[in-house]
Design an enzyme around this catalytic site. Structure first.
Site, PDB file in Angstrom:
ATOM      1  N   GLU A 116       0.824  -1.215   0.000  1.00 43.52           N
ATOM      2  CA  GLU A 116       0.000   0.000   0.000  1.00 43.52           C
ATOM      3  C   GLU A 116       0.859   1.267   0.000  1.00 43.52           C
ATOM      4  OE1 GLU A 116      -2.933  -0.400  -0.723  1.00 43.52           O
ATOM      5  OE2 GLU A 116      -3.648  -2.283   0.119  1.00 43.52           O
ATOM      6  N   HIS A 141      -7.110  -3.343   9.848  1.00 41.35           N
ATOM      7  CA  HIS A 141      -8.391  -4.002   9.563  1.00 41.35           C
ATOM      8  C   HIS A 141      -9.187  -4.219  10.859  1.00 41.35           C
ATOM      9  CE1 HIS A 141      -5.924  -6.076   6.085  1.00 41.35           C
ATOM     10  NE2 HIS A 141      -6.167  -4.803   5.818  1.00 41.35           N
ATOM     11  N   GLU A 169     -16.731  11.022  23.402  1.00 37.48           N
ATOM     12  CA  GLU A 169     -15.373  11.417  23.006  1.00 37.48           C
ATOM     13  C   GLU A 169     -15.181  11.562  21.491  1.00 37.48           C
ATOM     14  OE1 GLU A 169     -12.215  11.467  24.943  1.00 37.48           O
ATOM     15  OE2 GLU A 169     -13.577  11.835  26.606  1.00 37.48           O
ATOM     16  N   HIS A 210     -12.937  -3.516   3.879  1.00 34.63           N
ATOM     17  CA  HIS A 210     -11.494  -3.777   3.951  1.00 34.63           C
ATOM     18  C   HIS A 210     -10.888  -3.298   5.281  1.00 34.63           C
ATOM     19  CE1 HIS A 210      -7.348  -3.870   1.834  1.00 34.63           C
ATOM     20  NE2 HIS A 210      -7.167  -3.666   3.125  1.00 34.63           N
TER      21      HIS A 210
HETATM   22  O1  2HA Z   1      -1.053  -6.137   2.860  1.00 36.59           O
HETATM   23  O2  2HA Z   1      -3.546  -4.560   4.587  1.00 36.59           O
HETATM   24  O3  2HA Z   1      -4.279  -3.597   2.282  1.00 36.59           O
HETATM   25  C1  2HA Z   1      -1.692  -5.650   3.890  1.00 36.59           C
HETATM   26  C2  2HA Z   1      -2.903  -4.905   3.638  1.00 36.59           C
HETATM   27  C3  2HA Z   1      -3.310  -4.570   2.270  1.00 36.59           C
HETATM   28 ZN    ZN Z   2      -5.437  -3.758   4.204  1.00 37.19          ZN
END
Ligand code: 2HA
Ligand code: ZN
Length: 270
Positions: A116, A141, A169, A210
């Site tokens: 990323e 995530h 908050e 995601h």
């Molecule tokens: O590779 O979170 O978005 C790790 C990630 C990709």
């Molecule tokens: Zn990711």
């Protein structure tokens, strides 16, 4: 030269990756961090002119040319960073208008920077234009925020207002709100550009189905941003299926903002 493993930027990075893993935000190789550092922070620990190898980036980022970044490596697991920082992290300087990264330390197994990297670098450029003290971009995530993107309206104003209503908050921590990208293919320049565009108006950008991106001045602040939004999403998922008997009203949200002299995202309170 001092031992780089004792440098504050490395010990803090190790602490943050371990903490994020412990929170369950970074399964397997999930998540990535980039932290912009000043040459004066690095020079006691390494020769900034000794380049290990070049890594082509596949994009341009002229405003970041010559800037130094500590980043997580692609395919690397957050849970392993503490055991072998030199293998799992990389320290680099952007060069050639951002088209190349000169690796100065780390990624000792021949690895590359996070997949990323475009989203990180383009987000840095966008945030620096808004806040010259911005230094950190963090992606992960977190389960509750991710879950929320399956059941909640993805309209940014609606999404933010729900989070603001979940804990007192929230509006204090992210008065600028949360921007939201629809599902897009990750690891591309396109999602990088789209994320950076969203970063112009908020420090939190949700990637539907995601995860989330956060930006801030240091690791603690950026971690705290995501932590607070994730907590709010957790409360939402606990109550969303129950009759709603109370909320934090817009008037109360405005009272909080006025009390702290914060300016909530324009037009996002009724
Ligand atoms: O590779 O979170 O978005 C790790 C990630 C990709
Ligand atoms: Zn990711």
């Amino acid at each position: 030269m001092n031992d780089i493993l004792s440098a504050p930027f490395l010990t803090e990075m190790v602490r943050t990756t371990a903490n994020m893993y412990a929170h369950g935000w970074d399964e397997r190789n999930g998540g990535n961090i980039s932290w912009m550092l000043d040459e004066s922070e690095l020079s006691p620990y390494l020769d900034v002119n000794a380049v290990v190898r070049d890594l082509p980036t596949g994009f341009e980022a002229p405003s970041l040319d010559g800037r130094y970044f500590l980043v997580t490596g692609t395919g690397k697991y957050f849970k392993n960073v503490a055991h072998d920082p030199a293998k799992n992290l990389g320290l680099l300087r952007l060069a050639d208008g951002g088209r190349n990264a000169r690796l100065l330390w780390g990624l000792t197994d021949g690895g590359k920077v996070t997949s990323e990297f475009p989203a990180h670098m383009m987000s840095h450029a966008a945030r620096l234009a808004v806040d010259p003290l911005s230094r950190v971009v963090l992606h992960c995530h977190p389960s509750n925020l991710l879950a929320m993107t399956y059941v909640h309206d993805l309209d940014e104003r609606a999404f933010t207002r729900t989070l603001w209503q979940m804990c007192t908050e929230c509006i204090m921590v992210f008065p600028d709100g949360v921007n939201v990208l629809p599902w897009m293919l990750c690891g591309t320049n396109e999602i990088g550009q789209a994320t950076a565009e969203k970063m112009k108006t908020a420090r939190l950008v949700v990637w539907a189905q995601h995860g989330i991106y956060g930006a801030g001045r240091d690791l603690d602040e950026t971690f705290g941003l995501i932590e607070t939004a994730e907590k709010a999403a957790e409360i939402y998922l606990k109550i969303a299926h129950l009759p709603r008997l109370a909320t934090i009203t817009d008037d109360q949200l405005r009272q909080i903002a006025d009390h702290l002299r914060l300016i909530p995202r324009d037009g996002w309170l009724d």
